[in-house]
Write a protein that holds these residues in place. Structure first.
Motif, PDB file in Angstrom:
ATOM      1  N   CYS A   7       0.697  -1.287  -0.108  1.00  0.00           N
ATOM      2  CA  CYS A   7       0.104  -0.119  -0.035  1.00  0.00           C
ATOM      3  C   CYS A   7       0.704   1.206   0.057  1.00  0.00           C
ATOM      4  CB  CYS A   7      -0.811  -0.083   1.178  1.00  0.00           C
ATOM      5  SG  CYS A   7      -0.053   0.348   2.734  1.00  0.00           S
ATOM      6  N   ASP A   8       0.423   2.209  -0.325  1.00  0.00           N
ATOM      7  CA  ASP A   8       0.922   3.745  -0.259  1.00  0.00           C
ATOM      8  C   ASP A   8       0.418   4.285   1.043  1.00  0.00           C
ATOM      9  OD1 ASP A   8       1.834   3.398  -2.845  1.00  0.00           O
ATOM     10  OD2 ASP A   8       0.031   4.206  -3.548  1.00  0.00           O
ATOM     11  N   PHE A   9       1.326   4.884   1.660  1.00  0.00           N
ATOM     12  CA  PHE A   9       0.682   5.780   2.808  1.00  0.00           C
ATOM     13  C   PHE A   9       1.205   7.257   2.719  1.00  0.00           C
ATOM     14  CE2 PHE A   9       4.765   4.176   4.133  1.00  0.00           C
ATOM     15  CZ  PHE A   9       5.344   5.411   4.951  1.00  0.00           C
ATOM     16  N   GLU A  10       0.528   8.016   3.603  1.00  0.00           N
ATOM     17  CA  GLU A  10       0.708   9.402   3.952  1.00  0.00           C
ATOM     18  C   GLU A  10       0.536   9.801   5.016  1.00  0.00           C
ATOM     19  OE1 GLU A  10      -1.351  13.426   1.938  1.00  0.00           O
ATOM     20  OE2 GLU A  10      -0.611  12.073   0.537  1.00  0.00           O
ATOM     21  N   ILE A  11       1.618  10.576   5.796  1.00  0.00           N
ATOM     22  CA  ILE A  11       1.496  11.129   7.193  1.00  0.00           C
ATOM     23  C   ILE A  11       1.596  12.507   7.104  1.00  0.00           C
ATOM     24  CG2 ILE A  11       2.397  11.052   9.292  1.00  0.00           C
ATOM     25  CD1 ILE A  11       3.624   8.240   8.903  1.00  0.00           C
ATOM     26  N   LYS A  12       0.787  13.130   7.712  1.00  0.00           N
ATOM     27  CA  LYS A  12       0.764  14.708   7.933  1.00  0.00           C
ATOM     28  C   LYS A  12       0.723  15.088   9.298  1.00  0.00           C
ATOM     29  CE  LYS A  12      -2.175  15.574   3.747  1.00  0.00           C
ATOM     30  NZ  LYS A  12      -1.432  16.400   2.730  1.00  0.00           N
ATOM     31  N   GLY A  13       1.749  16.015   9.652  1.00  0.00           N
ATOM     32  CA  GLY A  13       2.000  16.610  10.762  1.00  0.00           C
ATOM     33  C   GLY A  13       3.071  17.238  11.033  1.00  0.00           C
ATOM     34  N   GLN A  14       3.380  17.916  12.031  1.00  0.00           N
ATOM     35  CA  GLN A  14       4.493  18.576  12.391  1.00  0.00           C
ATOM     36  C   GLN A  14       5.357  17.682  13.269  1.00  0.00           C
ATOM     37  OE1 GLN A  14       5.644  21.635  11.010  1.00  0.00           O
ATOM     38  NE2 GLN A  14       3.938  22.085   9.882  1.00  0.00           N
ATOM     39  N   VAL A  15       6.438  17.127  13.017  1.00  0.00           N
ATOM     40  CA  VAL A  15       7.321  16.034  13.672  1.00  0.00           C
ATOM     41  C   VAL A  15       8.682  16.418  13.124  1.00  0.00           C
ATOM     42  CG1 VAL A  15       5.323  13.900  13.528  1.00  0.00           C
ATOM     43  CG2 VAL A  15       7.092  14.216  11.729  1.00  0.00           C
ATOM     44  N   PRO A  16       9.317  16.057  14.172  1.00  0.00           N
ATOM     45  CA  PRO A  16      10.803  16.397  14.130  1.00  0.00           C
ATOM     46  C   PRO A  16      11.465  15.262  13.014  1.00  0.00           C
ATOM     47  CG  PRO A  16      10.531  15.401  16.248  1.00  0.00           C
ATOM     48  CD  PRO A  16       9.173  15.605  15.460  1.00  0.00           C
ATOM     49  N   LYS A  17      11.943  15.869  11.972  1.00  0.00           N
ATOM     50  CA  LYS A  17      12.217  14.836  10.872  1.00  0.00           C
ATOM     51  C   LYS A  17      13.262  13.523  11.229  1.00  0.00           C
ATOM     52  CE  LYS A  17      14.270  15.463   6.162  1.00  0.00           C
ATOM     53  NZ  LYS A  17      15.195  14.197   6.214  1.00  0.00           N
ATOM     54  N   ASP A  18      14.316  14.009  11.597  1.00  0.00           N
ATOM     55  CA  ASP A  18      15.270  12.894  11.778  1.00  0.00           C
ATOM     56  C   ASP A  18      14.873  11.950  12.612  1.00  0.00           C
ATOM     57  OD1 ASP A  18      17.042  14.082   9.817  1.00  0.00           O
ATOM     58  OD2 ASP A  18      18.241  15.107  11.420  1.00  0.00           O
ATOM     59  N   ALA A  19      14.461  12.285  13.985  1.00  0.00           N
ATOM     60  CA  ALA A  19      13.789  11.435  14.994  1.00  0.00           C
ATOM     61  C   ALA A  19      12.767  10.663  14.513  1.00  0.00           C
ATOM     62  CB  ALA A  19      13.513  12.249  16.354  1.00  0.00           C
ATOM     63  N   PHE A  20      11.652  11.141  13.882  1.00  0.00           N
ATOM     64  CA  PHE A  20      10.434  10.491  13.377  1.00  0.00           C
ATOM     65  C   PHE A  20      11.003   9.696  12.227  1.00  0.00           C
ATOM     66  CE2 PHE A  20       6.948  10.163  10.217  1.00  0.00           C
ATOM     67  CZ  PHE A  20       5.921   9.783  11.432  1.00  0.00           C
ATOM     68  N   GLU A  21      11.832   9.968  11.318  1.00  0.00           N
ATOM     69  CA  GLU A  21      12.334   9.154  10.345  1.00  0.00           C
ATOM     70  C   GLU A  21      13.015   7.748  10.847  1.00  0.00           C
ATOM     71  OE1 GLU A  21      14.806  11.215   7.876  1.00  0.00           O
ATOM     72  OE2 GLU A  21      13.121  11.983   6.495  1.00  0.00           O
ATOM     73  N   MET A  22      13.845   8.057  11.998  1.00  0.00           N
ATOM     74  CA  MET A  22      14.618   7.000  12.679  1.00  0.00           C
ATOM     75  C   MET A  22      13.290   6.047  13.602  1.00  0.00           C
ATOM     76  SD  MET A  22      18.379   8.468  13.857  1.00  0.00           S
ATOM     77  CE  MET A  22      17.557   8.604  15.499  1.00  0.00           C
ATOM     78  N   VAL A  77      -2.689   8.334   6.234  1.00  0.00           N
ATOM     79  CA  VAL A  77      -3.755   7.690   5.489  1.00  0.00           C
ATOM     80  C   VAL A  77      -3.077   6.512   4.671  1.00  0.00           C
ATOM     81  CG1 VAL A  77      -5.076   8.284   3.267  1.00  0.00           C
ATOM     82  CG2 VAL A  77      -4.871   9.760   5.095  1.00  0.00           C
ATOM     83  N   ILE A  78      -3.850   5.445   4.614  1.00  0.00           N
ATOM     84  CA  ILE A  78      -3.212   4.247   3.723  1.00  0.00           C
ATOM     85  C   ILE A  78      -4.146   4.278   2.613  1.00  0.00           C
ATOM     86  CG2 ILE A  78      -3.277   1.678   3.507  1.00  0.00           C
ATOM     87  CD1 ILE A  78      -2.332   1.742   6.504  1.00  0.00           C
TER      88      ILE A  78
END
Length: 98
Positions: A7-22, A77-78
């Motif tokens: 599936c494709d997914f999309e996440i919206k929000g103000q998250v700290p980039k590096d920490a969130f990606e890890m 969203v998935i």
């Protein structure tokens, strides 16, 4: 054996980039998911998830209920969930924006 899903997914929000990606990569790897996540704008991430349907749902729940991100994430969203024969990704990783 459970069906392989993609599936494709999309996440919206103000998250700290590096920490969130890890965090996202660590959760996906723990669950055995494959695919990627990439930041497409300051407050939006997109990607692909491949794995069992219930594992994809578990990932969505983990991300949206994680204490440090629960207030920051506006939506997860998935889309385009479909059964696949074979995985097209070896693991789950961060992809840099093209």
């Amino acid at each position: 054996m459970a069906e392989k899903m993609s599936c494709d997914f999309e996440i919206k929000g103000q998250v700290p980039k590096d920490a969130f990606e890890m965090f996202a990569v660590a959760q996906a790897k723990t669950l055995g998911l494959r695919g990627y996540i990439t930041q497409i704008s300051e407050d939006t991430y997109k990607g692909v998830l491949q794995g069992e349907g219930k594992v994809i749902e578990a990932f969505q729940k983990l991300i949206t209920t994680a204490g440090e991100y629960v207030a920051a994430i506006k939506e997860f969203v998935i889309k385009n969930m479909k059964a696949i024969q074979e995985y097209t990704y070896k693991n789950f990783e961060v992809q840099l924006k093209k």
